[in-house]
Design a protein around this motif. Structure first.
Motif, PDB file in Angstrom:
ATOM      1  N   LYS A 106       1.118  -1.404  -0.093  1.00 11.43           N
ATOM      2  CA  LYS A 106      -0.202   0.052  -0.176  1.00 11.43           C
ATOM      3  C   LYS A 106       1.133   0.861  -0.217  1.00 11.43           C
ATOM      4  N   ASP A 107       0.436   2.380  -0.582  1.00 17.86           N
ATOM      5  CA  ASP A 107       1.058   3.772  -1.089  1.00 17.86           C
ATOM      6  C   ASP A 107       0.964   3.915  -0.123  1.00 17.86           C
ATOM      7  N   HIS A 108      -0.530   4.422   0.963  1.00 24.17           N
ATOM      8  CA  HIS A 108      -0.907   5.031   1.720  1.00 24.17           C
ATOM      9  C   HIS A 108      -1.165   4.854   2.951  1.00 24.17           C
ATOM     10  N   PRO A 109      -1.523   5.469   4.466  1.00 26.97           N
ATOM     11  CA  PRO A 109      -1.199   4.778   5.283  1.00 26.97           C
ATOM     12  C   PRO A 109      -2.659   3.442   5.592  1.00 26.97           C
ATOM     13  N   SER A 110      -2.222   2.465   6.356  1.00 31.53           N
ATOM     14  CA  SER A 110      -2.822   1.964   6.567  1.00 31.53           C
ATOM     15  C   SER A 110      -2.956   0.955   7.847  1.00 31.53           C
ATOM     16  N   THR A 111      -4.240   1.209   8.520  1.00 32.84           N
ATOM     17  CA  THR A 111      -3.779   1.024  10.108  1.00 32.84           C
ATOM     18  C   THR A 111      -3.514  -0.517  10.029  1.00 32.84           C
ATOM     19  N   HIS A 112      -4.043  -1.765   9.493  1.00 31.32           N
ATOM     20  CA  HIS A 112      -3.769  -2.671   9.253  1.00 31.32           C
ATOM     21  C   HIS A 112      -2.580  -3.102   9.129  1.00 31.32           C
ATOM     22  N   PHE A 113      -2.057  -2.287   7.877  1.00 28.09           N
ATOM     23  CA  PHE A 113      -0.673  -2.724   7.108  1.00 28.09           C
ATOM     24  C   PHE A 113       0.272  -1.879   7.977  1.00 28.09           C
ATOM     25  N   LEU A 114       0.356  -1.362   8.615  1.00 25.95           N
ATOM     26  CA  LEU A 114       1.386  -0.695   9.253  1.00 25.95           C
ATOM     27  C   LEU A 114       1.500  -1.867  10.777  1.00 25.95           C
ATOM     28  N   LEU A 115       0.747  -2.062  10.784  1.00 25.14           N
ATOM     29  CA  LEU A 115       0.293  -2.653  11.975  1.00 25.14           C
ATOM     30  C   LEU A 115       1.542  -3.773  12.214  1.00 25.14           C
ATOM     31  N   GLN A 116       0.771  -4.324  11.504  1.00 19.89           N
ATOM     32  CA  GLN A 116       2.019  -5.675  10.294  1.00 19.89           C
ATOM     33  C   GLN A 116       2.452  -5.519  10.523  1.00 19.89           C
ATOM     34  N   SER A 117       3.097  -4.611   9.681  1.00 24.66           N
ATOM     35  CA  SER A 117       5.031  -3.916   9.054  1.00 24.66           C
ATOM     36  C   SER A 117       5.345  -3.696  11.203  1.00 24.66           C
ATOM     37  N   ALA A 118       4.483  -3.377  12.049  1.00 24.14           N
ATOM     38  CA  ALA A 118       5.373  -3.363  13.019  1.00 24.14           C
ATOM     39  C   ALA A 118       5.677  -4.908  13.273  1.00 24.14           C
ATOM     40  N   LEU A 119       4.878  -5.280  13.296  1.00 19.23           N
ATOM     41  CA  LEU A 119       4.986  -6.772  14.518  1.00 19.23           C
ATOM     42  C   LEU A 119       5.374  -7.372  13.195  1.00 19.23           C
ATOM     43  N   ILE A 120       5.608  -8.464  12.240  1.00 23.37           N
ATOM     44  CA  ILE A 120       6.109  -8.659  11.411  1.00 23.37           C
ATOM     45  C   ILE A 120       8.000  -8.802  11.417  1.00 23.37           C
ATOM     46  N   ARG A 121       8.295  -9.607  11.988  1.00 22.57           N
ATOM     47  CA  ARG A 121      10.354  -9.236  12.058  1.00 22.57           C
ATOM     48  C   ARG A 121      11.001  -9.069  10.830  1.00 22.57           C
ATOM     49  N   ALA A 122      11.417  -8.656  10.434  1.00 18.46           N
ATOM     50  CA  ALA A 122      12.240  -9.117   9.315  1.00 18.46           C
ATOM     51  C   ALA A 122      13.597  -8.151   9.493  1.00 18.46           C
ATOM     52  N   ARG A 123      14.618  -8.721   8.397  1.00 17.48           N
ATOM     53  CA  ARG A 123      16.184  -7.801   7.817  1.00 17.48           C
ATOM     54  C   ARG A 123      15.565  -6.884   7.248  1.00 17.48           C
ATOM     55  N   PHE A 124      15.079  -6.863   6.289  1.00 12.64           N
ATOM     56  CA  PHE A 124      14.551  -5.786   5.602  1.00 12.64           C
ATOM     57  C   PHE A 124      13.509  -4.921   5.343  1.00 12.64           C
ATOM     58  N   LYS A 125      12.555  -4.196   5.837  1.00 14.55           N
ATOM     59  CA  LYS A 125      11.674  -3.531   5.785  1.00 14.55           C
ATOM     60  C   LYS A 125      11.994  -2.674   4.482  1.00 14.55           C
ATOM     61  N   VAL A 126       9.706  -2.920   3.582  1.00 15.83           N
ATOM     62  CA  VAL A 126      10.227  -1.963   2.312  1.00 15.83           C
ATOM     63  C   VAL A 126       8.351  -1.505   2.392  1.00 15.83           C
ATOM     64  N   GLY A 127       8.758   0.015   1.584  1.00 19.87           N
ATOM     65  CA  GLY A 127       7.490   0.491   1.420  1.00 19.87           C
ATOM     66  C   GLY A 127       7.325   1.550   0.693  1.00 19.87           C
ATOM     67  N   HIS A 128       6.136   2.209   0.191  1.00 18.94           N
ATOM     68  CA  HIS A 128       6.463   3.064  -0.566  1.00 18.94           C
ATOM     69  C   HIS A 128       6.312   4.369  -0.094  1.00 18.94           C
ATOM     70  N   LYS A 129       6.870   5.810  -0.833  1.00 25.45           N
ATOM     71  CA  LYS A 129       7.502   6.701   0.191  1.00 25.45           C
ATOM     72  C   LYS A 129       5.768   7.126   0.510  1.00 25.45           C
ATOM     73  N   ASN A 130       5.944   7.845   0.926  1.00 22.83           N
ATOM     74  CA  ASN A 130       4.664   8.776   2.082  1.00 22.83           C
ATOM     75  C   ASN A 130       5.041   9.420   3.441  1.00 22.83           C
ATOM     76  N   PRO A 131       4.546  10.062   3.508  1.00 20.05           N
ATOM     77  CA  PRO A 131       4.503  11.058   5.206  1.00 20.05           C
ATOM     78  C   PRO A 131       5.046   9.842   6.002  1.00 20.05           C
ATOM     79  N   PHE A 132       3.913   9.667   6.029  1.00 21.46           N
ATOM     80  CA  PHE A 132       3.263   8.435   7.111  1.00 21.46           C
ATOM     81  C   PHE A 132       4.191   7.290   7.212  1.00 21.46           C
ATOM     82  N   HIS A 133       4.842   7.181   6.016  1.00 15.16           N
ATOM     83  CA  HIS A 133       5.575   5.620   6.368  1.00 15.16           C
ATOM     84  C   HIS A 133       7.260   5.969   6.624  1.00 15.16           C
ATOM     85  N   GLU A 134       7.868   7.065   6.585  1.00 15.75           N
ATOM     86  CA  GLU A 134       8.841   7.616   6.871  1.00 15.75           C
ATOM     87  C   GLU A 134       9.148   6.585   8.316  1.00 15.75           C
TER      88      GLU A 134
END
Length: 352
Positions: free
Chosen positions: A117-145
């Motif tokens: 997702k290239d815009h802030p999503s509560t569920h997607f951001l939560l799983q991005s934080a909870l899932i452990r990964a050596r390297f995390k990638v998202g789309h540029k957005n002020p709320f993804h910084e």
């Protein structure tokens, strides 16, 4: 913006800002390095989004044959779509079977996580934080910084199929397969198999009368008028389960329509689309099905630029008819008939 929608948007932004303050900061500009043995991809919820994710999955499987590709699904529709895809290692449904999800996803560490997702999503951001990964990638957005090691910077109106595939160069995949969508195989009924043999060589025009939202529907009467504008052509009517009765009425009332059995899944629909000369459809997943099959599209759209640029026909010839009323029902049959003639003439000119 409606008050309820505004409140949801404000909550998502507040949640994102909270994560940005609490989570360890990531640069957003790092280069990926090290082994790539496993990837967790956060898949969007709708079927059309799933179709547009298939080019990334295919290219990853081609470039990294031994890679574990885990799809994190947030809806039953997306989970079912990828469940039998041989290119996918496993599909995990976030909101069901929490113990299994903890065991198979949250208790392990992936080499790479990708938020599509290239815009802030509560569920997607939560799983991005909870899932452990050596390297995390998202789309540029002020709320993804600060939340991702790398933020992919594509213009907002870039097509979502291309945005998904933007992950590949980061992984050193320069010579990719096409980013044209495709569909994983699903069961095909004997009735559909017989129909496909019948359609060989006929090359009818297809119309899809279903849509995902009420304001994207065209009326049954306007479909009937369109069919009547081409008495010498043969047509096939496609629909979702909720619109089968409307499909059958058009087949009964319009002599130039070939009677066809209802489809049981999107894959069956895609096999029929592959036999067409072109497809007329509202803005829905069938646009992407046609793109995957390489079939020209006449698309019926509302006046919403982002729907056209980000989710329009991809890598196929097309004509768009855009309503000025805010609803697809505002499009007139004559406009669509003219678009069908223009697209047909372009195809004939290309063949010549």
């Amino acid at each position: 913006m409606k008050p309820r929608k505004k409140k949801k948007r404000q909550f998502r932004q507040l949640f994102a800002r909270s994560l940005q303050r609490l989570a360890p900061a990531r640069s957003g500009s790092a280069e990926f390095s090290g082994p790539l043995r496993s990837v967790a991809i956060l898949a969007q919820e709708k079927l059309g989004d799933c179709v547009l994710l298939t080019p990334l999955v295919r290219n990853l499987r081609c470039a990294f044959p031994d890679l574990e590709i885990h799809l994190i699904a947030f809806s039953r529709a997306s989970a079912s779509f990828f469940m039998n895809d041989p290119a996918v290692t496993a599909v995990h449904l976030v909101k069901k079977q929490p113990q299994r999800y903890f065991r198979e996803v949250l208790s392990r560490k992936f080499d790479l996580l990708f938020n599509t997702k290239d815009h802030p999503s509560t569920h997607f951001l939560l799983q991005s934080a909870l899932i452990r990964a050596r390297f995390k990638v998202g789309h540029k957005n002020p709320f993804h910084e600060g939340l991702y090691d790398r933020l992919l910077d594509l213009e907002f109106h870039s097509h979502m199929a291309a945005k998904n595939c933007a992950l590949l160069p980061l992984l050193g995949v320069a010579d990719t397969e096409t980013c044209r969508p495709s569909l994983p195989a699903m069961p095909v009924s004997n009735e559909i198999r017989q129909l496909l043999r019948h359609l060989d060589g006929l090359r009818p025009i297809g119309i899809n009368i279903s849509a995902g939202q009420p304001n994207r529907y065209w009326t049954e009467e306007k479909w009937k008028t369109l069919l009547g504008s081409f008495p010498g052509e043969r047509f096939v009517v496609l629909s979702g389960p909720d619109d089968v009765e409307s499909k059958q009425r058009l087949e009964e009332k319009c002599r130039n329509v070939i009677e066809t059995p209802p489809t049981n899944n999107l894959y069956e629909a895609s096999l029929i689309v592959s036999k067409l000369r072109l497809l007329v459809t509202p803005d829905t997943s069938m646009v992407h099905v046609a793109s995957g099959a390489g079939i020209p599209v006449v698309g019926l759209y509302r006046e919403a630029p982002q729907d056209i640029s980000r989710f329009g026909p991809y890598a196929v010839p097309y004509e768009l008819v855009v309503s000025t009323t805010g609803e697809v029902s505002g499009v007139e049959p004559g406009e669509v008939a003219s678009a069908v003639r223009r697209l047909t003439a372009r195809a004939i000119g290309k063949e010549a």
